[in-house]
Design a protein around this motif. Structure first.
Motif, PDB file in Angstrom:
ATOM      1  N   THR A 260       5.718  22.890  -0.047  1.00 22.57           N
ATOM      2  CA  THR A 260       6.055  22.141  -1.116  1.00 22.57           C
ATOM      3  C   THR A 260       6.766  20.688  -0.613  1.00 22.57           C
ATOM      4  O   THR A 260       7.281  19.760  -1.252  1.00 22.57           O
ATOM      5  CB  THR A 260       7.144  22.398  -2.126  1.00 22.57           C
ATOM      6  OG1 THR A 260       8.263  22.737  -1.224  1.00 22.57           O
ATOM      7  CG2 THR A 260       6.731  23.804  -2.822  1.00 22.57           C
ATOM      8  N   ASP A 261       6.128  20.351   0.619  1.00 21.16           N
ATOM      9  CA  ASP A 261       6.598  18.956   1.224  1.00 21.16           C
ATOM     10  C   ASP A 261       5.621  17.736   0.983  1.00 21.16           C
ATOM     11  O   ASP A 261       4.392  18.071   1.406  1.00 21.16           O
ATOM     12  CB  ASP A 261       6.920  19.226   2.668  1.00 21.16           C
ATOM     13  CG  ASP A 261       7.898  20.104   2.778  1.00 21.16           C
ATOM     14  OD1 ASP A 261       8.977  20.052   2.024  1.00 21.16           O
ATOM     15  OD2 ASP A 261       7.981  20.816   4.033  1.00 21.16           O
ATOM     16  N   PHE A 262       5.939  16.958   0.689  1.00 22.27           N
ATOM     17  CA  PHE A 262       5.120  15.621   0.527  1.00 22.27           C
ATOM     18  C   PHE A 262       5.727  14.389   1.252  1.00 22.27           C
ATOM     19  O   PHE A 262       6.996  14.290   1.197  1.00 22.27           O
ATOM     20  CB  PHE A 262       4.863  15.272  -1.221  1.00 22.27           C
ATOM     21  CG  PHE A 262       4.189  16.402  -1.744  1.00 22.27           C
ATOM     22  CD1 PHE A 262       2.694  16.276  -1.684  1.00 22.27           C
ATOM     23  CD2 PHE A 262       4.717  17.424  -2.282  1.00 22.27           C
ATOM     24  CE1 PHE A 262       2.019  17.218  -2.474  1.00 22.27           C
ATOM     25  CE2 PHE A 262       3.920  18.747  -2.942  1.00 22.27           C
ATOM     26  CZ  PHE A 262       2.536  18.251  -3.115  1.00 22.27           C
ATOM     27  N   ARG A 263       4.975  13.631   1.392  1.00 23.15           N
ATOM     28  CA  ARG A 263       5.395  12.398   2.104  1.00 23.15           C
ATOM     29  C   ARG A 263       4.824  10.943   1.480  1.00 23.15           C
ATOM     30  O   ARG A 263       3.605  11.073   1.206  1.00 23.15           O
ATOM     31  CB  ARG A 263       5.265  12.252   3.735  1.00 23.15           C
ATOM     32  CG  ARG A 263       5.605  11.091   4.299  1.00 23.15           C
ATOM     33  CD  ARG A 263       5.056  10.886   5.944  1.00 23.15           C
ATOM     34  NE  ARG A 263       5.746  12.000   6.552  1.00 23.15           N
ATOM     35  CZ  ARG A 263       5.564  12.739   7.560  1.00 23.15           C
ATOM     36  NH1 ARG A 263       4.360  12.621   8.117  1.00 23.15           N
ATOM     37  NH2 ARG A 263       6.680  13.615   8.191  1.00 23.15           N
ATOM     38  N   LEU A 264       5.445   9.859   1.159  1.00 27.47           N
ATOM     39  CA  LEU A 264       4.677   8.705   0.798  1.00 27.47           C
ATOM     40  C   LEU A 264       4.682   7.761   2.213  1.00 27.47           C
ATOM     41  O   LEU A 264       5.731   7.412   2.510  1.00 27.47           O
ATOM     42  CB  LEU A 264       5.386   8.241  -0.322  1.00 27.47           C
ATOM     43  CG  LEU A 264       4.622   7.045  -0.983  1.00 27.47           C
ATOM     44  CD1 LEU A 264       3.411   7.646  -1.751  1.00 27.47           C
ATOM     45  CD2 LEU A 264       5.485   6.385  -1.939  1.00 27.47           C
ATOM     46  N   VAL A 265       3.616   7.324   2.613  1.00 26.84           N
ATOM     47  CA  VAL A 265       3.509   6.262   3.474  1.00 26.84           C
ATOM     48  C   VAL A 265       3.206   5.006   2.719  1.00 26.84           C
ATOM     49  O   VAL A 265       2.186   4.791   2.058  1.00 26.84           O
ATOM     50  CB  VAL A 265       2.280   6.876   4.505  1.00 26.84           C
ATOM     51  CG1 VAL A 265       2.231   5.713   5.660  1.00 26.84           C
ATOM     52  CG2 VAL A 265       2.610   8.108   4.943  1.00 26.84           C
ATOM     53  N   VAL A 266       4.146   4.051   3.206  1.00 22.76           N
ATOM     54  CA  VAL A 266       4.209   2.845   2.425  1.00 22.76           C
ATOM     55  C   VAL A 266       4.131   1.617   3.516  1.00 22.76           C
ATOM     56  O   VAL A 266       4.779   1.524   4.583  1.00 22.76           O
ATOM     57  CB  VAL A 266       5.292   2.641   1.722  1.00 22.76           C
ATOM     58  CG1 VAL A 266       5.553   1.269   1.001  1.00 22.76           C
ATOM     59  CG2 VAL A 266       5.357   3.796   0.575  1.00 22.76           C
TER      60      VAL A 266
ATOM     61  N   LEU B 129       0.843  -1.222  -0.072  1.00 24.73           N
ATOM     62  CA  LEU B 129      -0.099   0.186  -0.157  1.00 24.73           C
ATOM     63  C   LEU B 129       0.822   1.274  -0.021  1.00 24.73           C
ATOM     64  O   LEU B 129       2.007   1.130   0.612  1.00 24.73           O
ATOM     65  CB  LEU B 129      -0.935  -0.004   1.159  1.00 24.73           C
ATOM     66  CG  LEU B 129      -1.919  -1.214   1.631  1.00 24.73           C
ATOM     67  CD1 LEU B 129      -2.746  -0.988   2.768  1.00 24.73           C
ATOM     68  CD2 LEU B 129      -2.979  -1.492   0.299  1.00 24.73           C
ATOM     69  N   ALA B 130       0.567   2.329  -0.736  1.00 23.18           N
ATOM     70  CA  ALA B 130       1.162   3.613  -0.737  1.00 23.18           C
ATOM     71  C   ALA B 130       0.080   4.573  -0.766  1.00 23.18           C
ATOM     72  O   ALA B 130      -0.807   4.731  -1.378  1.00 23.18           O
ATOM     73  CB  ALA B 130       2.133   3.475  -1.988  1.00 23.18           C
ATOM     74  N   SER B 131       0.299   5.548   0.148  1.00 22.34           N
ATOM     75  CA  SER B 131      -0.600   6.786   0.196  1.00 22.34           C
ATOM     76  C   SER B 131       0.276   7.878   0.473  1.00 22.34           C
ATOM     77  O   SER B 131       1.414   8.333   1.062  1.00 22.34           O
ATOM     78  CB  SER B 131      -1.114   6.836   1.726  1.00 22.34           C
ATOM     79  OG  SER B 131      -1.474   7.948   2.131  1.00 22.34           O
TER      80      SER B 131
END
Length: 465
Positions: free
Chosen positions: A391-397, A382-384
């Motif tokens: 301009t900050d993004f995070r990918l939760v996996v 899963l990836a969110s």
């Protein structure tokens, strides 16, 4: 849309000094670069530039790679070369980069002479070059391996797929039919920040455009789509010709709009469709089949989730839009489902995908034909995509497995039970602390390492739970 191999430029770097020391060295090392490219033939379509010996050579080669619409650049040190000859290209590089820290011969032997030392001295050229990349603030991957090993091919495969996904993201357009769901905060994003940092551009689509496209469709195209469904799916006999015709028109009209406007991912919100007043039903089966063709999708106007489903197609294959519906503590798993949209390419191989007549109160419209299936058991990820502000993004996996679990006969939407490798309690505690969203992409297989490289190249924080 996702079947082609990544197209990678091979940038071989050396210097003229050695031409005088060892006649023929340029041709010899160019042959080495070709052998490396041949080794990667199963995982990448490699375009090999001439050996680079000067700043002008480097800038000309990279311009050619960019003009040829390649997905990334693999830097190979053919000998040592001073990094200042390539520093400027890294300051303006548009394509994802991997520095292959490799050499022609895997082992130092007593038979080596000074020529062999020169052929195999790429390591300190890689250090000088990597230093230039770091100073330029260029995100890049590094692979230190014996180039003839399976491990080298596997790692370059991972980087090349990540490069393909990141490069595609930079020109992605995400279409939103109508508007996003009111009050759903975890899907909100500064669209300008999304465009500046990652590349996806949001495009609003009026529901009226969909209605007009449906009306203009040729009857033959509608009948052809229904015939393909008859071949591929187990079709519910209760579905009327009128219901199927209307659904097919919606699917074809959506795809026509996406194609004409160069849109690779989209989202529909049930209220935006229902409140328009001109539509009989929601486009549930449309989303499933368009995902199966490689389009990104998310419900409720969720641009972030639609973008990451699109990336999931290109990174790991067959991205599936879903959400965590409920926890099942006895099996240490989570019920994964959504209102009716899901990529049927992740369906169990031992059960037919069913096109069903399905009552649905949401939207207060007529029954939407829906593709029903259970997810294939086995490893899954899963990836969110999380927006943190600015301009900050995070990918939760999260990695885990889809269980060969119980049937839920009353549930009339795609589903499966996902057991996180870290357990429900540990996974969910960490997911929530990281701000993981409730919409996400699922890919079959363990893909956390793939997502990590993707994040390194895209400039996104990677957070595995």
């Amino acid at each position: 849309m996702t079947d082609r191999l990544p197209r990678i430029g091979v940038l071989g770097i050396m210097q003229e000094l050695y031409d005088h020391m060892i006649p023929g060295i340029t041709e010899r090392q160019a042959g080495y670069a070709r052998r490396v490219a041949d080794r990667l033939g199963d995982v990448a379509d490699c375009v090999i530039g001439e050996p680079v010996k000067s700043r002008a050579d480097a800038e000309r080669a990279v311009r050619g790679f960019e003009n040829d619409d390649l997905d990334g650049v693999l830097v190979v040190m053919l000998t040592y070369a001073p990094s200042l000859r390539v520093t400027r290209i890294f300051d303006r590089m548009r394509l994802p980069v991997c520095l292959a820290n490799i050499q022609p011969d895997p082992a130092v032997t007593p038979a080596w002479d000074m020529d062999d030392m020169t052929y195999n001295q790429g390591i300190h050229g890689a250090q000088d070059t990597a230093n230039a990349m770091v100073r330029a603030g260029l995100p890049f991957d590094v692979v230190t391996e014996d180039w003839q090993s399976d491990a080298f091919t596997e790692r370059i495969d991972r980087w090349a797929r990540a490069a393909r996904a990141v490069t595609a993201w930079k020109t992605l357009k995400v279409g939103v039919f109508g508007y996003a769901m009111n009050g759903m905060g975890d899907a909100r994003v500064d669209e300008s920040a999304l465009l500046r940092k990652l590349g996806p551009e949001v495009s609003a689509i009026a529901p009226g455009d969909l209605h007009r496209a449906m009306d203009s469709l040729d009857t033959t195209a509608v009948e052809d789509l229904m015939a393909r469904e008859d071949e591929r799916f187990e079709v519910d006999a209760r579905l009327s010709k009128e219901e199927r015709d209307d659904h097919a028109r919606m699917q074809l009209a959506i795809e026509q709009i996406l194609t004409e406007r160069g849109i690779g991912a989209y989202s529909t919100h049930f209220d935006a469709i229902a409140e328009d007043g001109r539509f009989a039903r929601l486009p549930m089966a449309s989303a499933s089949s368009l995902m199966a063709k490689g389009y990104g999708f998310a419900g409720e106007g969720d641009v972030l989730a639609a973008s990451i489903v699109y990336a999931g197609h290109r990174l790991a294959g067959d991205g599936h839009f879903t959400e965590m519906y409920a926890m099942d503590f006895p099996s240490d798993s989570i019920l994964m489902s959504h209102m009716g949209e899901g990529n049927w390419k992740v369906a169990r191989a031992d059960e037919p995908v069913r096109l069903i007549k399905r009552p649905l109160g949401i939207g207060r419209l007529d029954d939407p034909p829906t593709l029903l299936f259970r997810i294939q058991p086995g490893p899954a990820t899963l990836a969110s995509l999380v927006y943190l502000g600015g301009t900050d993004f995070r990918l939760v996996v999260a990695e885990g497995e889809v269980l060969d679990s119980q049937e839920l006969p009353v549930l009339e939407m795609p589903y499966g039970q996902f057991r996180p490798a870290s357990g429900v309690r540990g996974c969910m505690d960490a997911w929530l602390r990281a701000g993981g969203t409730h919409h996400m992409v699922m890919n079959l297989g363990h893909a956390a390492a793939d997502w990590k490289v993707f994040c390194e190249l895209a400039g996104i924080e990677f957070h595995q739970v």
